[in-house]
Design an enzyme around this catalytic site. Structure first.
Site, PDB file in Angstrom:
ATOM      1  N   GLY A   7       0.838  -1.192   0.000  1.00 30.34           N
ATOM      2  CA  GLY A   7       0.000   0.000   0.000  1.00 30.34           C
ATOM      3  C   GLY A   7       0.869   1.236   0.000  1.00 30.34           C
ATOM      4  O   GLY A   7       2.077   1.157   0.241  1.00 30.34           O
ATOM      5  N   ALA A   9       2.110   5.172   1.235  1.00 27.84           N
ATOM      6  CA  ALA A   9       2.477   5.733   2.526  1.00 27.84           C
ATOM      7  C   ALA A   9       1.225   6.154   3.298  1.00 27.84           C
ATOM      8  O   ALA A   9       0.320   6.769   2.734  1.00 27.84           O
ATOM      9  CB  ALA A   9       3.404   6.924   2.325  1.00 27.84           C
ATOM     10  N   ALA A  39      11.261  -5.918  12.748  1.00 26.07           N
ATOM     11  CA  ALA A  39      11.357  -4.515  12.361  1.00 26.07           C
ATOM     12  C   ALA A  39      12.637  -4.279  11.573  1.00 26.07           C
ATOM     13  O   ALA A  39      13.734  -4.533  12.076  1.00 26.07           O
ATOM     14  CB  ALA A  39      11.324  -3.623  13.594  1.00 26.07           C
ATOM     15  N   THR A  40      12.498  -3.795  10.340  1.00 31.04           N
ATOM     16  CA  THR A  40      13.677  -3.513   9.524  1.00 31.04           C
ATOM     17  C   THR A  40      14.129  -2.062   9.646  1.00 31.04           C
ATOM     18  O   THR A  40      15.164  -1.687   9.098  1.00 31.04           O
ATOM     19  CB  THR A  40      13.397  -3.817   8.043  1.00 31.04           C
ATOM     20  OG1 THR A  40      12.336  -2.966   7.578  1.00 31.04           O
ATOM     21  CG2 THR A  40      13.007  -5.274   7.853  1.00 31.04           C
ATOM     22  N   ALA A  41      13.361  -1.226  10.362  1.00 33.77           N
ATOM     23  CA  ALA A  41      13.700   0.197  10.485  1.00 33.77           C
ATOM     24  C   ALA A  41      14.890   0.388  11.417  1.00 33.77           C
ATOM     25  O   ALA A  41      15.028  -0.297  12.435  1.00 33.77           O
ATOM     26  CB  ALA A  41      12.503   0.988  11.006  1.00 33.77           C
ATOM     27  N   HIS A  55       4.292   3.001  16.832  1.00 32.36           N
ATOM     28  CA  HIS A  55       3.858   1.690  16.331  1.00 32.36           C
ATOM     29  C   HIS A  55       3.857   0.648  17.448  1.00 32.36           C
ATOM     30  O   HIS A  55       2.971  -0.213  17.496  1.00 32.36           O
ATOM     31  CB  HIS A  55       4.757   1.243  15.178  1.00 32.36           C
ATOM     32  CG  HIS A  55       4.401   1.848  13.856  1.00 32.36           C
ATOM     33  ND1 HIS A  55       3.246   1.527  13.177  1.00 32.36           N
ATOM     34  CD2 HIS A  55       5.040   2.756  13.077  1.00 32.36           C
ATOM     35  CE1 HIS A  55       3.185   2.203  12.050  1.00 32.36           C
ATOM     36  NE2 HIS A  55       4.256   2.968  11.968  1.00 32.36           N
ATOM     37  N   ARG A  59       0.502  -1.453  18.533  1.00 30.82           N
ATOM     38  CA  ARG A  59       0.429  -2.917  18.514  1.00 30.82           C
ATOM     39  C   ARG A  59      -0.025  -3.473  19.848  1.00 30.82           C
ATOM     40  O   ARG A  59      -0.700  -4.501  19.909  1.00 30.82           O
ATOM     41  CB  ARG A  59       1.802  -3.518  18.151  1.00 30.82           C
ATOM     42  CG  ARG A  59       2.179  -3.375  16.713  1.00 30.82           C
ATOM     43  CD  ARG A  59       3.337  -4.284  16.351  1.00 30.82           C
ATOM     44  NE  ARG A  59       4.527  -4.054  17.144  1.00 30.82           N
ATOM     45  CZ  ARG A  59       5.456  -3.152  16.849  1.00 30.82           C
ATOM     46  NH1 ARG A  59       5.307  -2.368  15.797  1.00 30.82           N
ATOM     47  NH2 ARG A  59       6.525  -3.015  17.610  1.00 30.82           N
ATOM     48  N   GLU A  67      14.630  -6.510  16.081  1.00 28.74           N
ATOM     49  CA  GLU A  67      15.107  -5.476  15.172  1.00 28.74           C
ATOM     50  C   GLU A  67      16.148  -6.081  14.241  1.00 28.74           C
ATOM     51  O   GLU A  67      17.210  -6.506  14.674  1.00 28.74           O
ATOM     52  CB  GLU A  67      15.684  -4.306  15.971  1.00 28.74           C
ATOM     53  CG  GLU A  67      14.632  -3.597  16.809  1.00 28.74           C
ATOM     54  CD  GLU A  67      15.194  -2.412  17.565  1.00 28.74           C
ATOM     55  OE1 GLU A  67      16.421  -2.165  17.462  1.00 28.74           O
ATOM     56  OE2 GLU A  67      14.414  -1.729  18.253  1.00 28.74           O
ATOM     57  N   ASP A  88       7.958  -5.969   8.826  1.00 27.08           N
ATOM     58  CA  ASP A  88       7.592  -4.615   8.437  1.00 27.08           C
ATOM     59  C   ASP A  88       8.844  -3.732   8.501  1.00 27.08           C
ATOM     60  O   ASP A  88       9.335  -3.441   9.581  1.00 27.08           O
ATOM     61  CB  ASP A  88       6.523  -4.098   9.393  1.00 27.08           C
ATOM     62  CG  ASP A  88       5.825  -2.837   8.913  1.00 27.08           C
ATOM     63  OD1 ASP A  88       6.226  -2.292   7.868  1.00 27.08           O
ATOM     64  OD2 ASP A  88       4.881  -2.392   9.594  1.00 27.08           O
TER      65      ASP A  88
END
Length: 207
Positions: A7, A9, A39-41, A55, A59, A67, A88
């Protein structure tokens, strides 16, 4: 089960993916194990830190966070068999794979070593995603992968941006072919493009 959720932003895709992960665990009659959030951030600045914390609050409890900016397959190997995992997001992972010094040979190659070409680096990235899905299947995980749609505008003029968008879309096309379910989120509405026909699908249509 592998599910791909995409989707634009702020489209609401993360909320849809989180709800779907909960539904998947419930559909497995309690056999979905612990809920994991991969989490890839990277916490690169104050704004990103605030987004990550927001976030986490949204959740709620019950999620175990790992991470993992790059080593997603290794992280999945730590998850108990049969668990439910939300990854994500693929968007950040793809950019970090292409441009971060940890994997980019143009900045990390030792003297005398041959740097990878762009095509080699991208092929290795796709192979890493393939390994991630294979790991999920072997460990009988329910895996929900979230990513951003970045190809809705005119093709970018900058070479590096175009390279990144093309790489991400290559990952998207491959992942959509492998996933049992493919969902696009627009303005908070989940649109099913590919459905497995499970009880989860029926529940999501009623939601």
């Amino acid at each position: 089960m592998i599910v791909f959720v995409s989707g634009g932003a702020r489209s609401g895709k993360s909320a849809v993916a989180e709800r779907l992960a909960l539904e998947l665990r419930a559909a497995n009659a309690g056999q979905g194990g612990v809920l994991y959030y991969l989490a890839t951030a990277r916490t690169s600045d104050a704004e990103m830190a605030q987004r990550i914390e927001r976030h986490r609050r949204q959740r709620g409890s019950g999620w175990h966070t790992l991470e993992t900016p790059l080593a997603v397959t290794e992280a999945l190997a730590q998850v108990p068999l049969g668990s439910t995992v939300l990854l994500d997001c693929l968007t950040l992972w793809a950019s970090q794979w292409l441009f971060q010094s940890e994997v980019d040979p143009l900045s990390s190659a030792e003297p005398g070593e041959e740097a990878w070409s762009n095509s080699q680096l991208e092929a290795r990235g796709l192979a890493e995603l393939e390994a991630t899905l294979e790991c999920a299947r072997q460990r009988k995980l329910s895996l929900v992968v979230v990513s951003n749609d970045l190809n809705e505008d005119l093709p970018p003029q900058e070479t590096l941006v175009w390279r990144y968008v093309a790489f991400l879309q290559q990952l998207h096309c491959w992942l959509a072919g492998e996933a049992q379910r493919v969902i696009e989120v627009a303005a908070g509405v989940a649109i099913d493009w590919k459905s497995h026909g499970s009880a989860v699908d029926k529940n999501m249509r009623k939601a």
